[in-house]
Design a protein around this motif. Sequence first.
Motif, PDB file in Angstrom:
ATOM      1  N   SER A  76       0.917  -1.226  -0.061  1.00 21.42           N
ATOM      2  CA  SER A  76       0.057   0.017   0.073  1.00 21.42           C
ATOM      3  C   SER A  76       0.844   1.355   0.005  1.00 21.42           C
ATOM      4  N   LEU A  77       2.223   1.172   0.480  1.00 19.57           N
ATOM      5  CA  LEU A  77       3.042   2.273   0.415  1.00 19.57           C
ATOM      6  C   LEU A  77       3.714   2.324  -0.898  1.00 19.57           C
ATOM      7  N   TYR A  78       3.843   1.135  -1.793  1.00 16.74           N
ATOM      8  CA  TYR A  78       4.555   1.278  -2.799  1.00 16.74           C
ATOM      9  C   TYR A  78       3.888   1.876  -3.939  1.00 16.74           C
ATOM     10  N   TRP A  79       2.622   1.179  -4.304  1.00 19.51           N
ATOM     11  CA  TRP A  79       1.926   1.722  -5.408  1.00 19.51           C
ATOM     12  C   TRP A  79       1.751   3.199  -5.594  1.00 19.51           C
ATOM     13  N   PRO A  80       1.673   4.223  -4.469  1.00 27.37           N
ATOM     14  CA  PRO A  80       1.681   5.723  -4.687  1.00 27.37           C
ATOM     15  C   PRO A  80       2.849   6.343  -4.850  1.00 27.37           C
ATOM     16  N   GLN A  81       3.820   5.573  -5.162  1.00 25.04           N
ATOM     17  CA  GLN A  81       5.269   6.084  -5.374  1.00 25.04           C
ATOM     18  C   GLN A  81       5.341   6.162  -6.911  1.00 25.04           C
ATOM     19  N   ILE A  82       4.551   5.304  -7.626  1.00 27.77           N
ATOM     20  CA  ILE A  82       4.947   5.052  -9.046  1.00 27.77           C
ATOM     21  C   ILE A  82       3.793   5.414 -10.057  1.00 27.77           C
ATOM     22  N   ASP A  83       4.201   5.467 -11.359  1.00 31.55           N
ATOM     23  CA  ASP A  83       3.009   5.437 -12.050  1.00 31.55           C
ATOM     24  C   ASP A  83       2.617   4.116 -12.732  1.00 31.55           C
ATOM     25  N   PRO A  84       1.808   3.253 -12.233  1.00 32.34           N
ATOM     26  CA  PRO A  84       1.728   2.013 -12.749  1.00 32.34           C
ATOM     27  C   PRO A  84       1.301   1.669 -13.999  1.00 32.34           C
ATOM     28  N   THR A  85       1.044   2.701 -14.880  1.00 28.21           N
ATOM     29  CA  THR A  85       0.615   2.438 -16.064  1.00 28.21           C
ATOM     30  C   THR A  85       1.791   2.821 -17.082  1.00 28.21           C
ATOM     31  N   ASP A  86       2.890   3.289 -16.814  1.00 27.85           N
ATOM     32  CA  ASP A  86       3.751   3.496 -17.781  1.00 27.85           C
ATOM     33  C   ASP A  86       4.715   2.135 -17.940  1.00 27.85           C
ATOM     34  N   PRO A  87       4.590   1.560 -19.210  1.00 32.55           N
ATOM     35  CA  PRO A  87       5.484   0.319 -19.754  1.00 32.55           C
ATOM     36  C   PRO A  87       7.003   0.767 -19.976  1.00 32.55           C
ATOM     37  N   ASP A  88       7.372   2.004 -19.919  1.00 32.65           N
ATOM     38  CA  ASP A  88       8.720   2.265 -20.700  1.00 32.65           C
ATOM     39  C   ASP A  88       9.739   3.150 -19.743  1.00 32.65           C
ATOM     40  N   GLY A  89       9.201   3.008 -18.387  1.00 29.32           N
ATOM     41  CA  GLY A  89      10.186   3.695 -17.297  1.00 29.32           C
ATOM     42  C   GLY A  89       9.221   4.423 -16.346  1.00 29.32           C
ATOM     43  N   GLN A  90       9.792   5.418 -15.659  1.00 26.85           N
ATOM     44  CA  GLN A  90       9.264   6.173 -14.730  1.00 26.85           C
ATOM     45  C   GLN A  90       9.522   7.460 -14.805  1.00 26.85           C
ATOM     46  N   PHE A  91       8.609   8.430 -15.067  1.00 22.91           N
ATOM     47  CA  PHE A  91       8.726   9.974 -15.070  1.00 22.91           C
ATOM     48  C   PHE A  91       9.814  10.403 -16.229  1.00 22.91           C
ATOM     49  N   GLU A 107       5.278 -17.531  -1.983  1.00 16.51           N
ATOM     50  CA  GLU A 107       4.013 -17.619  -2.624  1.00 16.51           C
ATOM     51  C   GLU A 107       3.098 -16.787  -1.881  1.00 16.51           C
ATOM     52  N   ASN A 108       3.024 -16.480  -0.682  1.00 14.27           N
ATOM     53  CA  ASN A 108       2.333 -15.466  -0.166  1.00 14.27           C
ATOM     54  C   ASN A 108       2.428 -14.130  -0.602  1.00 14.27           C
ATOM     55  N   GLN A 109       3.593 -13.686  -0.874  1.00 11.05           N
ATOM     56  CA  GLN A 109       3.809 -12.426  -1.363  1.00 11.05           C
ATOM     57  C   GLN A 109       3.305 -12.324  -2.704  1.00 11.05           C
ATOM     58  N   LYS A 110       3.340 -13.254  -3.609  1.00  4.45           N
ATOM     59  CA  LYS A 110       2.869 -13.449  -4.873  1.00  4.45           C
ATOM     60  C   LYS A 110       1.393 -13.223  -4.935  1.00  4.45           C
ATOM     61  N   GLU A 111       0.739 -13.893  -4.206  1.00  2.00           N
ATOM     62  CA  GLU A 111      -0.631 -13.772  -3.911  1.00  2.00           C
ATOM     63  C   GLU A 111      -1.035 -12.160  -3.591  1.00  2.00           C
ATOM     64  N   GLU A 112      -0.294 -11.828  -2.573  1.00  2.87           N
ATOM     65  CA  GLU A 112      -0.712 -10.486  -2.134  1.00  2.87           C
ATOM     66  C   GLU A 112      -0.548  -9.448  -3.044  1.00  2.87           C
ATOM     67  N   ALA A 113       0.545  -9.597  -3.869  1.00  2.00           N
ATOM     68  CA  ALA A 113       0.977  -8.700  -4.974  1.00  2.00           C
ATOM     69  C   ALA A 113       0.236  -8.712  -5.868  1.00  2.00           C
ATOM     70  N   ASN A 114      -0.326  -9.790  -6.590  1.00  2.00           N
ATOM     71  CA  ASN A 114      -1.414  -9.965  -7.372  1.00  2.00           C
ATOM     72  C   ASN A 114      -2.800  -9.253  -6.868  1.00  2.00           C
ATOM     73  N   LYS A 115      -3.026  -9.576  -5.744  1.00  2.00           N
ATOM     74  CA  LYS A 115      -4.442  -9.110  -5.205  1.00  2.00           C
ATOM     75  C   LYS A 115      -4.358  -7.616  -5.161  1.00  2.00           C
ATOM     76  N   SER A 116      -3.185  -7.046  -4.666  1.00  2.57           N
ATOM     77  CA  SER A 116      -3.037  -5.500  -4.598  1.00  2.57           C
ATOM     78  C   SER A 116      -3.082  -4.801  -5.991  1.00  2.57           C
ATOM     79  N   LYS A 117      -2.508  -5.390  -6.963  1.00  2.00           N
ATOM     80  CA  LYS A 117      -2.428  -4.982  -8.181  1.00  2.00           C
ATOM     81  C   LYS A 117      -4.095  -5.110  -8.767  1.00  2.00           C
ATOM     82  N   GLU A 118      -4.844  -6.253  -8.913  1.00  2.00           N
ATOM     83  CA  GLU A 118      -5.896  -6.426  -9.019  1.00  2.00           C
ATOM     84  C   GLU A 118      -6.976  -5.401  -8.594  1.00  2.00           C
TER      85      GLU A 118
END
Length: 177
Positions: A76-91, A107-118
């Motif tokens: 929840s702290l990671y996502w607001p630091q980035i533009d998650p829609t930019d495939p070519d870099g950041q800023f 595997e737990n991190q994988k599940e949590e990361a995918n859920k947060s992305k979704e």
Amino acid sequence: MKDYIYEKATFAGGCFWCMVQPFDELPGIVKVESGFMGGHIKQPTYEEVKSGESGHYEVVQITFDPLVFSYEKLLSLYWPQIDPTDPDGQFHDRGPQYRTAIFYHNENQKEEANKSKEDLSKTNRFSKPIVTEVIKATEFYSAEESHQHFYKKSPKEYKEDRMKSGRDEFIKENWQR
């Protein structure tokens, strides 16, 4: 006293200089280290990664106490630091080494990361799709000492670079509303 092991979380969010401070010095965060992950060169240098030819991402690796600071909270702290829609870099940092990614360590991190992305996708916060990848962690290579905690070592250069990057304007416009 209960024995437990610290965990690691690894995030790519563009220039690693800008990714340390948001996680640094919080309760339960043991260490935040700038480095590289995901490429094909052993022990890459900053210059090799910066060239975009090594295949590595610039990352921060966070050692944390999951009993004090959960992985979910890190996400929840990671996502607001980035533009998650930019495939070519950041800023203003362009190239494959500056793409965003969540590198999972179990595997737990994988599940949590995918859920947060979704969950983020479902908010319709962005008109473009979320392109941040969730990738299995590989070997972490620490960046040279001059890049560790750059925001503290070179605060003037850090602030100037961050200001020029457009990161703060994007965060304000897209995450602080």
